[in-house]
Design a protein around this motif. Structure first.
Motif, PDB file in Angstrom:
ATOM      1  N   THR A 165      43.192  36.937  43.638  1.00 39.80           N
ATOM      2  CA  THR A 165      43.284  35.563  43.159  1.00 39.80           C
ATOM      3  C   THR A 165      44.208  34.717  44.017  1.00 39.80           C
ATOM      4  O   THR A 165      44.159  33.500  43.959  1.00 39.80           O
ATOM      5  CB  THR A 165      43.793  35.525  41.719  1.00 39.80           C
ATOM      6  N   ARG A 168      44.287  31.726  41.775  1.00 44.10           N
ATOM      7  CA  ARG A 168      42.973  31.080  41.901  1.00 44.10           C
ATOM      8  C   ARG A 168      43.054  29.700  42.577  1.00 44.10           C
ATOM      9  O   ARG A 168      42.430  28.737  42.134  1.00 44.10           O
ATOM     10  CB  ARG A 168      42.302  30.951  40.519  1.00 44.10           C
ATOM     11  N   GLN A 193      41.692  45.165  38.385  1.00 46.75           N
ATOM     12  CA  GLN A 193      40.786  44.901  37.271  1.00 46.75           C
ATOM     13  C   GLN A 193      40.908  43.452  36.829  1.00 46.75           C
ATOM     14  O   GLN A 193      39.954  42.854  36.362  1.00 46.75           O
ATOM     15  CB  GLN A 193      41.105  45.831  36.084  1.00 46.75           C
ATOM     16  N   VAL A 194      42.104  42.900  36.977  1.00 44.18           N
ATOM     17  CA  VAL A 194      42.273  41.495  36.637  1.00 44.18           C
ATOM     18  C   VAL A 194      42.165  40.638  37.889  1.00 44.18           C
ATOM     19  O   VAL A 194      41.352  39.718  37.972  1.00 44.18           O
ATOM     20  CB  VAL A 194      43.644  41.262  35.980  1.00 44.18           C
ATOM     21  N   TYR A 195      42.960  40.984  38.882  1.00 45.32           N
ATOM     22  CA  TYR A 195      43.131  40.042  39.985  1.00 45.32           C
ATOM     23  C   TYR A 195      41.927  40.016  40.922  1.00 45.32           C
ATOM     24  O   TYR A 195      41.421  38.960  41.265  1.00 45.32           O
ATOM     25  CB  TYR A 195      44.429  40.344  40.728  1.00 45.32           C
ATOM     26  N   ASN A 207      38.943  40.976  40.276  1.00 45.34           N
ATOM     27  CA  ASN A 207      37.777  40.522  39.527  1.00 45.34           C
ATOM     28  C   ASN A 207      37.706  39.017  39.392  1.00 45.34           C
ATOM     29  O   ASN A 207      36.641  38.458  39.216  1.00 45.34           O
ATOM     30  CB  ASN A 207      37.805  41.116  38.120  1.00 45.34           C
ATOM     31  N   ASN A 208      38.858  38.383  39.391  1.00 41.35           N
ATOM     32  CA  ASN A 208      38.870  36.937  39.167  1.00 41.35           C
ATOM     33  C   ASN A 208      38.894  36.135  40.454  1.00 41.35           C
ATOM     34  O   ASN A 208      39.152  34.938  40.423  1.00 41.35           O
ATOM     35  CB  ASN A 208      40.052  36.562  38.280  1.00 41.35           C
ATOM     36  N   ASP A 248      32.701  34.359  41.991  1.00 41.09           N
ATOM     37  CA  ASP A 248      32.108  33.678  40.838  1.00 41.09           C
ATOM     38  C   ASP A 248      30.589  33.671  40.915  1.00 41.09           C
ATOM     39  O   ASP A 248      29.911  33.653  39.901  1.00 41.09           O
ATOM     40  CB  ASP A 248      32.628  32.236  40.753  1.00 41.09           C
ATOM     41  N   HIS A 249      30.066  33.662  42.147  1.00 46.62           N
ATOM     42  CA  HIS A 249      28.617  33.593  42.277  1.00 46.62           C
ATOM     43  C   HIS A 249      28.010  34.924  42.691  1.00 46.62           C
ATOM     44  O   HIS A 249      26.837  34.998  42.998  1.00 46.62           O
ATOM     45  CB  HIS A 249      28.231  32.508  43.285  1.00 46.62           C
ATOM     46  N   GLU A 305      25.688  40.766  39.585  1.00 47.31           N
ATOM     47  CA  GLU A 305      26.241  41.906  38.868  1.00 47.31           C
ATOM     48  C   GLU A 305      26.270  43.133  39.775  1.00 47.31           C
ATOM     49  O   GLU A 305      27.243  43.881  39.825  1.00 47.31           O
ATOM     50  CB  GLU A 305      25.345  42.187  37.640  1.00 47.31           C
ATOM     51  N   ARG A 352      29.008  42.962  42.378  1.00 50.25           N
ATOM     52  CA  ARG A 352      30.295  43.240  41.745  1.00 50.25           C
ATOM     53  C   ARG A 352      30.484  44.732  41.527  1.00 50.25           C
ATOM     54  O   ARG A 352      31.550  45.294  41.809  1.00 50.25           O
ATOM     55  CB  ARG A 352      30.359  42.578  40.369  1.00 50.25           C
TER      56      ARG A 352
END
Ligand code: SF4
Ligand code: SF4
Lengths: 306, 513
Positions: free
Chosen positions: B50, B55, B152-154, B156-157, B162-163, B166, B169
């Motif tokens: 991020t 972000r 898992q958080v950073y 992923n975000n 964003d585009h 699945e 990812r």
């Protein structure tokens, strides 16, 4: 041209006399008559707003015979610096203050010589004869020498609030003063509230004289070059006299409070709308929270904000 | 044609080892001050991640950069126009919070010496450098997602995902395929800077002779619109002085012939600095090109310093010969314009950033087989097919395109084909385990030839200090002369003195006017 010759002789003689007097006499020994003349000038310029000689009390006392009543020293000090004497709790001064509506005499910035001249004049002044028209500065020949409550209070109110203009272009009273009866928001705060001024000054005539003379430094600075006409004065004073009766209504205060709350509410709503997109928590904390929700069993692909 | 020169930069991401030496060098020189603790004019991010602030690439939130769609489809700031500036002047809702950067802290080291005798070891608790209070849990730092920490958080975000589909990812998260690379960032000293355009006080300016973007500490009035206006979040607000600050590209070092400190100290030697000549008249057209053509439009605005016409025009524009000479030797010109290898970061922000990145090669897929760790699919014909199988790259091209080419995958693919050609060719030269036919095929696909590949290899792997940093004499004195009356040596009436120009520290910056 005998006539011309005589005139010329006279003029030369007069000049010579003056020159001799100038050269010969020390400054302290100036003719009392000349001083009284200067004193009269000063009196007309600075004192008539509050005082008469033999025509009764205005804001300040009638000064007829004052030189007999008070010692010369006291008068000198008082005229030169009344504020300092009041500050020093001069007993006579304090007594006078209480007697005359608790309106202190302003310091007029007179020098010792000017004060002396003034006292000389007061000593010689013939009662009544020398009382100048109050509006000496503006209208040379007043129709009514003492504008009483004969004016129109409605017109006065318009003049006070600025709805009507003063003829000489002065600012409306409301710019600096507040008074009862002009709405919830009142007027300016520079000068004192004038709701009870007429009673405080002891009557309409006194108030009118005060307005015409504008003795305080602030008033003087504003009104010296744009004096009120006699009619305007009468109207304004008539309005002030009425305001003293009507007083400021208490519900005006509540109306003011209501207006303030309404204004605040409008501002808050506007701010909330303009800044409706703000995110006080920033980006990272909501992101973590979203992720935690996802971990707690909701589908792994929670809708993502883009 | 209005020719100007700009100090421009290239970062070769394949070589960045993520050591943060650059960050430390910058921090120690420029932002080790009260009010600047949280600033990192240079920072190194792990991608996917991020970043810092969190972000920052998400312009839906931060509103940085430019968009098409003003009057007659012209450029306008994404942030706001004049009326928006007025409406938000006392409260800008698009600013990052301190939490989005991180709350800077130090440790209570004194306690290690002063603690009374007790049963436990004394500890040095963390203390906030903003509030001065103890911080019990530290929840974020300037590189919190370093090396995929908390991915898992950073990771992923990452807004660039964003585009992503699945499938993409899932592949990027799969153990054994997980991949990351480093993205060092400084101010890009853009040709069309959003920070300059957003400032209501006119305090930010781009120096004419070298293109460095600076904040005047005297004219800054703390409106903080530049922080929103910059899509890279590379202006910062000093809470102590109440002024905005940003990377100054170490102009005092440049003016004395040295590269900026982060360049000089870079361990991976990934950084190149050099002059480019550009056509100022083409800036608007380049910044308002259709999204897919942005990269090419920016390349077109950069001029060929060997072209006699360009040289004549540059001389006519008063650019000293030493600078034209430097522009010809510039490594940046080679990477960006001649080889088409270096790309701007997020060109879709339309600020025309003048820091270019050579995108990293993803690591080759490998697996453990019978206790032997080997590259996958290595067959008889050697490594070449594998090396050139871009589709098998662990980092999807789409991700790289979102970073470096405004989504145009064709540009990224071309860059990678050339990088692959360099690898294949050099491996054939050194290890000699790739058949000649494969080499020729790679060269053809990369649209290059042996000579160019050798030059790329030389500048990538073996450059000397002087080849990486071509800093000409900045001739600040000539630039200053235009602003001030000529020096008068006879009356010794010097209108200028040291420190009078540049960022303008006649005195320490202070809050207020
Ligand atoms: S990267 Fe630098 S020059 Fe470009 S907008 Fe941001 S602060 Fe301004
Ligand atoms: S010093 Fe160089 S290699 Fe190290 S993190 Fe910075 S850019 Fe990368």
């Amino acid at each position: 041209m005998t006539n011309g010759g005589v005139w010329r002789l006279l003029r030369i003689a007069a000049l010579a006399t003056i020159a001799c007097a100038w050269v010969a006499s020390p400054a302290t020994a100036k003719a009392a008559g000349a001083d009284a003349e200067a004193g009269k000038q000063i009196f007309q310029e600075k004192c008539t707003a509050c005082h008469t000689i033999g025509k009764g009390n205005l804001v300040g006392p009638d000064l007829k015979g004052v030189t007999a009543l008070r010692p010369r020293e006291w008068l000198q000090q008082w005229i030169a610096a009344p504020d300092r004497m009041l500050a020093a709790k001069d007993p006579v001064g304090i007594a006078l203050l209480h007697e005359f509506h608790d309106v202190p005499m302003p310091n007029l910035g007179l020098s010792a010589a000017e004060a002396n001249a003034l006292i000389d004049y007061l000593a010689t002044a013939v009662p009544g004869a020398a009382v100048p028209p109050a509006e000496a500065v503006s209208a040379p020949a007043p129709a009514t020498s003492a504008p009483a409550a004969s004016g129109d209070p409605e017109v006065g109110k318009e003049l006070f609030t600025g709805a009507a203009r003063f003829r000489n272009g002065g600012p409306p009273c409301m710019a600096c003063h507040s008074v009862g009866g002009i709405g919830a928001l009142g007027g300016g705060q520079l000068g004192p509230d004038l709701t009870t001024v007429v009673t405080r000054f002891g009557g309409a005539a006194a108030t009118a004289a005060f307005v015409g003379g504008s003795p305080t430094p602030t008033m003087n600075a504003v009104w010296q070059r744009t004096p009120l006409t006699a009619d305007e004065r009468a109207n304004v004073v008539a309005f002030l006299a009425q305001a003293a009766i009507s007083e400021r209504p208490t519900q005006a205060i509540w109306r003011l409070l209501g207006l303030a709350i309404l204004g605040l509410a409008i501002l808050l709503v506007a701010a909330g709308w303009i800044w409706r997109r703000r995110q006080p928590d920033g980006v990272r904390l909501p992101m973590l929270a979203r992720q935690r929700n996802t971990a707690r069993g909701q589908p792994a692909t929670a809708p993502r904000r883009t | 044609m209005k020719i100007q020169s700009q100090v421009s930069m290239v970062f070769h991401l394949d070589k960045c080892i993520g050591c943060h030496t650059c960050t430390v060098a910058c921090k120690n020189i420029w932002t080790d001050r009260k009010g600047a603790e949280y600033m990192y004019w240079n920072n190194v991010e792990t991608k996917p991640g991020t970043g810092y602030p969190t972000r920052w690439e998400d312009q839906g939130k931060y509103r940085g950069g430019w968009v098409l769609g003003g009057k007659k489809g012209r450029l306008r700031l994404r942030l706001q126009g004049k009326w928006g500036t007025l409406g938000n002047i006392f409260y800008n809702p698009y600013l990052p919070t301190l939490d989005d950067y991180f709350e800077p802290w130090t440790y209570d080291y004194q306690n290690l010496f002063d603690a009374p005798e007790g049963d436990d070891q004394p500890t040095a608790r963390a203390i906030s450098m903003v509030t001065g209070r103890y911080m019990d849990t530290i929840e974020a730092g300037p590189n919190w997602d370093d090396d995929l920490g908390g991915s898992q958080v950073y990771a992923n975000n990452d807004p660039n995902l964003d585009h992503a589909t699945e499938e993409e990812r899932r592949l990027m998260e799969e153990i054994g395929r997980v991949v990351f690379f480093y993205l060092p960032r400084i101010c890009n000293h853009c040709l069309n800077p959003g920070c300059v355009a957003a400032c209501p006080a006119g305090a930010i300016y781009k120096r004419g002779e070298d293109g460095i973007v600076l904040v005047s500490q005297e004219r800054c009035r703390a409106w903080r619109m530049c922080i929103s206006g910059c899509p890279y979040k590379k202006t910062y607000f000093n809470w102590s002085t109440g002024k905005a600050e940003k990377c100054i590209l170490c102009y005092p070092r440049l003016e004395s012939g040295q590269p900026p400190a982060c360049f000089h100290s870079c361990v991976g030697r990934i950084r190149y600095v050099g002059l480019v000549l550009y056509d100022a008249d083409r800036i608007e057209a380049a910044a308002s090109a259709p999204q897919a053509e942005l990269v090419q439009a920016q390349r077109d605005a950069i001029l060929d310093p060997f072209d006699p016409k360009v040289i004549a025009a540059a001389q006519a524009a008063g650019i000293p010969d030493a600078k034209i000479d430097a522009a010809q030797k510039s490594p940046v010109y080679k990477f960006v314009k001649r080889w088409h290898l270096a790309l701007p970061l997020h060109p879709e922000f339309r600020t025309l950033p003048m820091l270019f990145y050579v995108p990293p090669m993803g690591p080759v897929l490998a697996k453990m087989d019978n206790g032997k760790y080997d590259t996958m699919d290595a067959k008889a014909e050697g490594l070449a097919p594998m090396l050139s199988a871009l589709e098998k790259s662990r980092v999807p091209l789409r991700y790289m395109a979102s970073l470096f080419s405004a989504g145009n995958e064709e540009i990224i693919r071309k860059v990678y084909r050339k990088l692959v050609a360099v690898r294949v060719y050099m491996r054939a030269q050194r290890v000699k385990d790739i058949p000649e036919a494969e080499v020729q095929k790679a060269l053809a696909e990369g649209g290059t030839d042996a000579r160019e590949v050798e030059a790329i290899f030389r500048l990538t792997s073996l450059p000397t200090f002087e080849e990486r940093f071509v800093v000409p004499a900045m001739e600040r004195e000539t630039a200053v002369e235009a602003l001030f009356p000529p020096l008068d040596p006879i009356a010794r009436n010097y209108p200028t003195h040291k420190g009078e120009v540049g960022i303008g520290f006649h005195h320490d910056p202070q809050r207020g006017m």
